[in-house]
Design an enzyme around this catalytic site. Structure first.
Site, short mmCIF file in Angstrom:
data_model
loop_
_atom_site.label_atom_id
_atom_site.label_comp_id
_atom_site.label_asym_id
_atom_site.label_seq_id
_atom_site.Cartn_x
_atom_site.Cartn_y
_atom_site.Cartn_z
N ASP A 35 -1.34 -2.69 3.88
CA ASP A 35 -1.73 -2.53 2.48
C ASP A 35 -3.20 -2.12 2.37
O ASP A 35 -4.01 -2.48 3.22
CB ASP A 35 -1.49 -3.86 1.74
N HIS A 52 -3.69 7.20 3.10
CA HIS A 52 -2.43 7.15 3.87
C HIS A 52 -2.61 7.86 5.21
O HIS A 52 -2.15 7.40 6.24
CB HIS A 52 -1.29 7.80 3.07
N LEU A 146 8.40 -1.37 23.93
CA LEU A 146 8.23 -1.82 22.53
C LEU A 146 9.28 -1.19 21.62
O LEU A 146 9.52 0.01 21.68
CB LEU A 146 6.83 -1.39 22.05
C1 FPP Z 1 0.15 0.50 0.97
O1 FPP Z 1 -1.11 0.91 0.54
C2 FPP Z 1 0.68 1.47 1.92
C3 FPP Z 1 1.80 2.21 1.70
C4 FPP Z 1 2.62 2.10 0.49
C5 FPP Z 1 2.26 3.20 2.68
C6 FPP Z 1 1.97 2.91 4.11
C7 FPP Z 1 2.05 4.17 4.82
C8 FPP Z 1 1.29 4.56 5.86
C9 FPP Z 1 0.32 3.70 6.55
C10 FPP Z 1 1.43 5.93 6.40
C11 FPP Z 1 2.79 6.31 6.86
C12 FPP Z 1 3.34 5.38 7.87
C13 FPP Z 1 3.93 5.73 9.02
C14 FPP Z 1 4.53 4.69 9.87
C15 FPP Z 1 4.00 7.09 9.49
P1 FPP Z 1 -1.32 1.20 -1.02
O2 FPP Z 1 -1.16 2.65 -1.22
O3 FPP Z 1 -0.41 0.34 -1.84
O4 FPP Z 1 -2.80 0.75 -1.19
P2 FPP Z 1 -3.48 0.12 -2.50
O5 FPP Z 1 -2.82 -1.21 -2.74
O6 FPP Z 1 -4.91 -0.01 -2.11
O7 FPP Z 1 -3.25 1.09 -3.62
#
Ligand code: FPP
Length: 282
Positions: A35, A52, A146
């Site tokens: 997150d 991201h 893994l």
């Molecule tokens: C939460 O941060 C994160 C996500 C909803 C997406 C996670 C995705 C990645 C790390 C990239 C893709 C993953 C892979 C495995 C290729 P948020 O956007 O909710 O952050 P915020 O709460 O600060 O808005």
């Protein structure tokens, strides 16, 4: 196997990992709620996509570190079922990043014995993402290192409801009777059926929520919450989480004294077994 990643490690990092491995039993399964990508980007006046993108660098480093540490299972919450409600552009960017990640990483994951797996309502993903994902899963299916599970279009409640529906069908077919439904039996109907429950659940960005992630499976997971935003979370932060984990007393509902007594009993039985086997091998 795993040579590439182990060969590329710095001596200092090897040392840090060796000290963790010596300190105790590391988790068999680590689950991560990644997150804070959006906040990381906003702090830098960048578009959310940049968060991201940078988050993928963290995924790369954590996957490598877990593989080097011989962790059996790593499950990352990459896209929740609720994430479909985000602006269309952001969803498209996330899907495209996922595609790029799979295409770019698959050779390296395969060469390092990583087995890719995915849980969630995968048929909700765009067809081209499904195809690439299925190919990557198939290609790495025989690997024994893994297991990296991507939770995609995932919801813990949805998986539980799906399991209940399948159980109801089996009862109707007569292949299962209600008295046989136990915790263990129920777990077999979940998408996580082939993996142990997470021992350690990490959440970045300081939020104190499970957000519908592995609801059934995390019943006894140790929670580790850090203020660090996911794009900043790297192997040194994982090592801190592991150190913290090693200091926890996992009681599974028992008292601390009961645990110490059963450890003592196991040690005694172990010594007895060693003595007996040393006699029988003479
Ligand atoms: C939460 O941060 C994160 C996500 C909803 C997406 C996670 C995705 C990645 C790390 C990239 C893709 C993953 C892979 C495995 C290729 P948020 O956007 O909710 O952050 P915020 O709460 O600060 O808005």
């Amino acid at each position: 196997m795993n040579n590439q990643w182990i060969d590329s490690q710095s001596p200092e990092d090897k040392q840090l990992q060796a000290s963790l491995l010596e300190a105790g039993t590391l988790p068999r399964h680590i689950a991560i709620i990644m997150d804070g990508n959006g906040r990381w980007a906003m702090d830098r006046n960048l578009p959310r996509a940049a968060g991201h993108q940078q988050g993928i660098e963290s995924v790369r480093d954590i996957v490598k570190a877990c593989s080097q540490l011989n962790i059996g299972f790593l499950t990352v919450y990459a896209f929740s079922m609720e994430n479909w409600k985000r602006p269309r552009m952001e969803v498209q960017i996330l899907m495209s990043l996922l595609k790029t990640y799979l295409l770019q990483e698959i050779d390296e994951l395969d060469a390092n014995n990583v087995r890719l797996h995915a849980i969630g309502k995968l048929n909700a993903l765009p067809k081209n993402v499904q195809n690439i994902l299925n190919e990557a899963i198939e290609r790495t299916s025989k690997n024994t290192g893994l297991t990296l599970t991507l939770a995609l279009s995932y919801s813990g409640r949805w998986d539980i409801v799906r399991a209940v529906q399948m159980i109801a069908l089996d009862i109707r077919r007569g292949t299962l009777s209600p008295e046989d439904i136990t915790d263990e039996q129920f777990s077999k109907y979940l998408l996580t059926e082939s993996m142990p429950d997470p021992d350690l659940m990490i959440r970045t960005s300081g939020e104190m929520r499970l957000s519908n992630f592995l609801l059934w499976e995390s019943a006894y997971s140790e929670m580790y919450i850090t203020k660090q935003l996911w794009p900043d979370f790297r192997r040194e932060d994982l090592y801190c989480a592991l150190k913290d984990f090693l200091n926890r007393e996992r009681r599974f509902g028992k008292t601390g004294q009961q645990l110490r007594e059963s450890d003592e009993k196991e040690n005694q039985q172990g010594s007895l077994r060693r003595i007996i086997s040393s006699f029988s091998s003479r």
